[in-house]
Design a protein around this motif. Structure first.
Motif: not given
Length: 321
Positions: A43, A201, A274-275, A278, A302, A304
């Motif tokens: 991530s 998403e 932001r990823d 989730q 999420y 960030r």
């Protein structure tokens, strides 16, 4: 005489089972920890890649903002010997001010740099899906490399400039006759954030609009960019130093138009990545400081990462190229 045989007693079996359970539990714990670490590392790697790419693209265009080939003065309609008809641009992006379309008009200061903080999804006539609360920026400039007359495309726009004279023209129009001048492709760029649906998403996406073949066209350039924020460094006394940084929402028409000898000579850029997906095992209770703005996300799932940089607008300082 018969040999007697013995197996494990019940107690021995229970002890072996307990030891086995401890070993399995330990292995599962190690596996779970490695899995969580791998997920977090992946991530963060994606956040780093997307955020740095967004910063790189915006920095590159801001560094070249206000570049008009070999013009010896700043851009204004009075400096041009000829201008193309502005009505030729389809889906044109017209920003704030009296002279802020793709092509300069003869009315007021032509803004080659402008930004706004959207209060709705339609901050400009060419945008209908902007993320509210994330800045929109508009940049105009010539490209870095000149082209030959034979390379001119009929539907594109160009700046032809020398140290003394300049002109803007569309490729389908007669090329202006300027002694010792070179031809530079003209760019009008717009950047903003919108939310897309990807795999169920809601994913924030950095969008780029560019003047291409006489039309403003928009394309996504990187996923996972959630917020843009700009603060503009103003030189109020022409000494080449920033006297103050002003956020987008506080910039006045006078500052955009460089009135009273003020100039925008630097930009602070903030990019919040932001990823895309989730992580239900993660809760984001962090706060992020984007200049004068503080963003919190109430424990959502999420990850960030915040990026920031300051860009000096060298074209605002020089008299000639």
């Amino acid at each position: 005489m018969m040999n007697s045989q013995r197996g494990f007693t019940l107690i021995e079996l229970l002890i072996a089972m307990v030891i086995g359970l401890f070993l399995v539990a330990g292995a599962l714990s190690v596996f779970s920890s490695v899995r969580a670490t791998t997920k977090e590392t992946t991530s963060l790697g994606s956040l780093q890649e997307n955020g740095r790419f967004a910063v790189s693209v915006l920095t590159s265009d801001l560094l070249r903002q206000g570049f008009w080939g070999e013009m010896g003065t700043t851009l204004s309609s009075t400096e041009f010997k000829s201008l193309p008809a502005p009505v030729a641009v389809a889906n044109d992006c017209i920003g704030g001010g009296v002279n802020n379309a793709s092509i300069p008009s003869n009315l007021g200061y032509f803004r080659s740099l402008w930004a706004t903080l959207p209060a709705s999804q339609e901050p400009m006539n060419c945008i209908t899906d902007a993320k509210i609360g994330s800045d929109v920026i508009q940049i105009k400039r010539a490209q870095s490399e000149p082209v030959l007359s034979a390379e001119v495309v009929a539907s594109d726009y160009y700046v032809k400039s020398s140290m003394v004279f300049s002109a803007m023209f569309r490729g389908s129009d007669p090329e202006p006759e300027l002694t010792g001048a070179k031809i530079w492709p003209y760019q009008h760029l717009v950047y903003y954030i919108r939310d897309d649906q990807i795999g169920g998403e809601s994913v924030p996406v950095l969008m780029q609009g560019r003047l291409d073949n006489g039309v403003m066209r928009f394309d996504p350039i990187v996923d996972g960019i959630e917020h843009l924020h700009f603060e503009f460094g103003i030189d109020t006394d022409s000494d080449g130093n920033v006297n103050m940084f002003i956020p987008t929402e506080s910039m006045s028409d006078a500052l955009w138009d460089h009135e009273n000898d003020s100039k925008i000579i630097a930009v602070k850029l903030y990019v919040l990545a932001r990823d895309v997906y989730q992580d239900r095992d993660y809760s984001n209770n962090n706060s992020y400081q984007l200049g004068n703005r503080t963003l919190t996300f109430n424990g959502d799932n999420y990850r960030r990462l915040l990026f920031s940089t300051t860009i000096n607008l060298f074209n605002a300082r020089v008299e000639q190229w």
